[in-house]
Design an enzyme around this catalytic site. Structure first.
Site, short mmCIF file in Angstrom:
data_model
loop_
_atom_site.label_atom_id
_atom_site.label_comp_id
_atom_site.label_asym_id
_atom_site.label_seq_id
_atom_site.Cartn_x
_atom_site.Cartn_y
_atom_site.Cartn_z
N GLY A 56 53.15 31.15 33.08
CA GLY A 56 52.33 30.34 32.18
C GLY A 56 53.09 29.09 31.79
O GLY A 56 54.32 29.03 31.91
N CYS A 83 58.03 35.02 35.91
CA CYS A 83 58.31 33.72 35.30
C CYS A 83 58.15 33.80 33.77
O CYS A 83 58.93 34.47 33.10
CB CYS A 83 57.43 32.64 35.94
SG CYS A 83 57.99 30.98 35.58
N TYR A 84 57.08 33.19 33.21
CA TYR A 84 56.87 33.30 31.76
C TYR A 84 56.84 34.78 31.36
O TYR A 84 57.36 35.17 30.31
CB TYR A 84 55.55 32.62 31.39
CG TYR A 84 55.24 32.61 29.91
CD1 TYR A 84 55.71 31.59 29.10
CD2 TYR A 84 54.45 33.61 29.34
CE1 TYR A 84 55.42 31.57 27.74
CE2 TYR A 84 54.16 33.60 27.98
CZ TYR A 84 54.65 32.57 27.18
OH TYR A 84 54.35 32.55 25.84
N HIS A 170 58.38 33.00 41.56
CA HIS A 170 56.99 33.40 41.83
C HIS A 170 56.93 34.20 43.13
O HIS A 170 56.82 33.62 44.20
CB HIS A 170 56.09 32.17 41.88
CG HIS A 170 55.83 31.60 40.52
ND1 HIS A 170 54.84 32.07 39.70
CD2 HIS A 170 56.49 30.64 39.82
CE1 HIS A 170 54.87 31.42 38.56
NE2 HIS A 170 55.86 30.55 38.60
N GLU A 172 54.58 35.82 44.18
CA GLU A 172 53.23 35.83 44.76
C GLU A 172 52.97 34.68 45.71
O GLU A 172 51.97 34.69 46.43
CB GLU A 172 52.19 35.84 43.63
CG GLU A 172 52.09 34.59 42.77
CD GLU A 172 53.14 34.51 41.64
OE1 GLU A 172 54.21 35.14 41.77
OE2 GLU A 172 52.89 33.82 40.65
N ASP A 228 28.05 32.84 49.13
CA ASP A 228 27.98 33.82 48.04
C ASP A 228 26.57 34.39 47.86
O ASP A 228 26.39 35.60 47.81
CB ASP A 228 28.48 33.22 46.72
CG ASP A 228 29.88 32.65 46.85
OD1 ASP A 228 30.58 33.03 47.81
OD2 ASP A 228 30.28 31.82 46.01
N LYS A 369 36.81 35.15 47.23
CA LYS A 369 36.03 34.57 48.33
C LYS A 369 36.31 35.25 49.67
O LYS A 369 35.39 35.53 50.43
CB LYS A 369 36.35 33.08 48.42
CG LYS A 369 35.41 32.30 49.30
CD LYS A 369 34.22 31.87 48.48
CE LYS A 369 33.33 30.91 49.19
NZ LYS A 369 32.25 30.46 48.28
#
Ligand code: XMP
Length: 513
Positions: A56, A83-84, A170, A172, A228, A369
């Site tokens: 964040g 991180c945060y 990070h 990710e 969608d 998605k």
């Protein structure tokens, strides 16, 4: 909620959604939750195996910093702070976080101090990780050990007895070379999550759920032809067949043969009622003389609602309104910053009829998605439908600069069709995120044969982007652009000049209006 094994508490990082996607890619259902959730609420997740605290933009030492209900640490559920998230853990347990002299943004080397830690199973020493922090840890929290460092910061901490871990980098993002391995270690080796999330299971569960929810009632859905709403229609149709009626509005601002193609796809492949409403004259009339982009958007949006409402009223019995809402829409609307400026008032086919008393049916609202696309493929939708580039709600209305007329819409349809077909033919369509043409409100002089021409200019645009928030123009091969340009000028009456837009976003936007 019953499937949820990992929750991600969102502290506002641009990578929060990515954390959730990575966990799902491992075959474990995860959800993004607001950081202020209370421990009592967390307890309601019956299958919860682990919690991840996201990164964040704030600093944990500020008075108004986003915090955490401390009781969550007593639930005996493994926690990983990123991180945060790591700094928040450190602060909570008596560590200290301060603004660093040497800030780390970008690539860094990860030195493993405790290679044997469970978080580092199959992780190598001195691999690249991705850092993005101005604050760093200056005092270790009580009962934690430093398990890795970078050249300038404490990069990972652990209290293995309590199964609480933190990483400063990070894990990710793909720039962290073995980040996914670390997440996998956390999810399976530390949380003991079960790999049970896949799209076959999702489809099976949803079909049952839709049947139970809808029972004998009818459902209507506004089909846009986009991915969608198409996938939502396919899924609902598989569940309840003819009790679903799709309404497809031809606004006169669709692509070439779009209405025909949509009707073909759905009437052939699915057992649903589909109603095509030709409202093109109404839209052209409403847009007569209107030049301002925002006015145009509002007029198109309003007329769309009106047409849809009229149709919905004709179908008196329908109890449910289905929409193709997907997970990023849900996350974004729950964490919307109301102070942010409106660049364009986006209009979507979904979410419109507010004065109608429908119960909403949103079967895709938990999916990302790429998961929606997979569901679409599994339900038998063609690649052409599933891999489609996005098409804006107001359609060609925002690609005809200034006043919209049928004449210009017809010209643009031909140009767009040539461009898109050539991209498909050259295997470029799936390599770009979005491509389209725009018609400008100017005519220029040209020469064809021995004759002077005075015709419209069209602009081609193709962009590459991950999230459509930022984008760069595609480096399309010159020969390709040459071929497309020649074809357009030779085939489309009314156009004598083609330009290619190389503006990135920002400062440009993807659409021209
Ligand atoms: P911009 O032009 O804002 O577009 O950079 C970002 C993405 O959003 C699409 N777009 C829309 N989609 N309703 C939609 O559903 C809209 O009103 C709308 N306006 C833009 C655009 O095509 C691009 O993919």
């Amino acid at each position: 909620m019953n499937n949820t094994q990992i929750i991600i508490l969102d502290y506002g990082s641009q990578y929060t959604q990515l954390l959730s996607r990575r966990v799902r890619e491992l075959g474990v259902f995860s959800e993004v939750i607001n950081f202020n959730i209370k421990a009592e609420e967390v307890k309601k997740y019956k299958n919860l195996k682990g919690i991840i605290l996201s990164g964040g933009p704030s600093s944990v030492y500020l008075n108004d910093a986003y915090s955490i209900d401390k009781a969550i640490f007593d639930l005996n559920i493994p926690i990983l702070g990123v991180c945060y998230g790591m700094q928040l853990i450190a602060e909570t347990f008596g560590g200290k976080v301060e603004l660093a002299d040497t800030q780390e943004f970008g690539k860094a080397v990860l030195y493993l101090d405790k290679k044997e830690n469970k978080l580092f199973k199959n992780v190598d020493d001195k691999k690249q990780v991705w850092m993005s922090h101005a604050d760093h840890l200056t005092k270790m929290p009580d009962n934690f050990e430093k398990i890795a460092h970078s050249d300038s910061s404490i990069a990972a901490i652990a209290n293995s007895d309590k199964s609480i871990y933190g990483v400063q980098f990070h894990c990710e993002v793909t720039h962290s070379e073995q980040g996914t391995q670390m997440l996998e270690n956390f999810v399976f080796g530390i949380c003991f999550a079960v790999k049970d999330w896949n799209m076959d299971k999702f489809i099976e569960q949803k079909i049952e759920e839709i049947k139970t929810t809808v029972q004998k009632d009818d459902v209507i859905l506004g089909l846009s032809g986009g991915v969608d709403s198409s996938v939502a229609a396919a899924l609902i149709s598989k569940s309840i067949g003819k009790k679903l009626t799709c309404i497809f509005v031809d606004t006169g601002l669709l692509r070439k043969d779009e209405a025909k193609k949509v009707m073909e796809t759905y009437t052939k492949q699915f057992d649903m009622n589909i109603k095509l409403v030709d409202a093109s004259e109404r839209f052209y009339k409403a847009l007569e003389g209107v030049k301002d982009p925002e006015d145009k958007r509002k007029i198109i949006g309003k007329n769309f609602v009106d047409v849809f409402n009229e149709q919905a009223k004709i179908m008196k019995g329908a109890k449910f309104l289905a929409q193709g809402t997907i997970y990023p829409d849900v996350i974004e609307s729950s964490s919307k910053d109301h102070s942010s400026k409106t660049i364009k008032s986006h209009h979507n086919v979904g979410g419109l009829p507010q004065d109608l008393k429908f119960t909403l049916l949103e079967p895709l609202r938990t999916l990302f998605k790429d998961e929606v696309r997979e569901v679409g493929r599994k339900l038998g939708l063609s690649d052409l439908v599933v891999n489609r580039h996005p098409f804006p709600g107001p359609g060609l209305g925002v690609r005809i600069i200034n006043e919209v007329t049928k004449e210009k819409a017809d010209i643009l349809r031909e140009v767009d069709d040539i461009f898109i077909n050539k991209l498909l033919e050259h295997n470029l369509y799936d390599k770009v995120s979005q491509a389209f043409a725009t018609i400008l409100p100017v005519k220029t002089v040209g020469v064809m044969g021995d004759n002077r021409t005075y015709d419209y200019v069209v602009a081609l645009r193709s962009v590459n982007t991950i999230d459509f928030m930022t984008a760069t123009a595609t480096h399309l091969p010159w020969e390709f652009l040459d071929e497309v340009t020649n074809l357009i000028i030779n085939k489309v009456k009314g156009v004598n000049r083609v330009v290619y837009d190389i503006t990135s976003k920002p400062p440009g936007t993807i659409e021209w209006e």
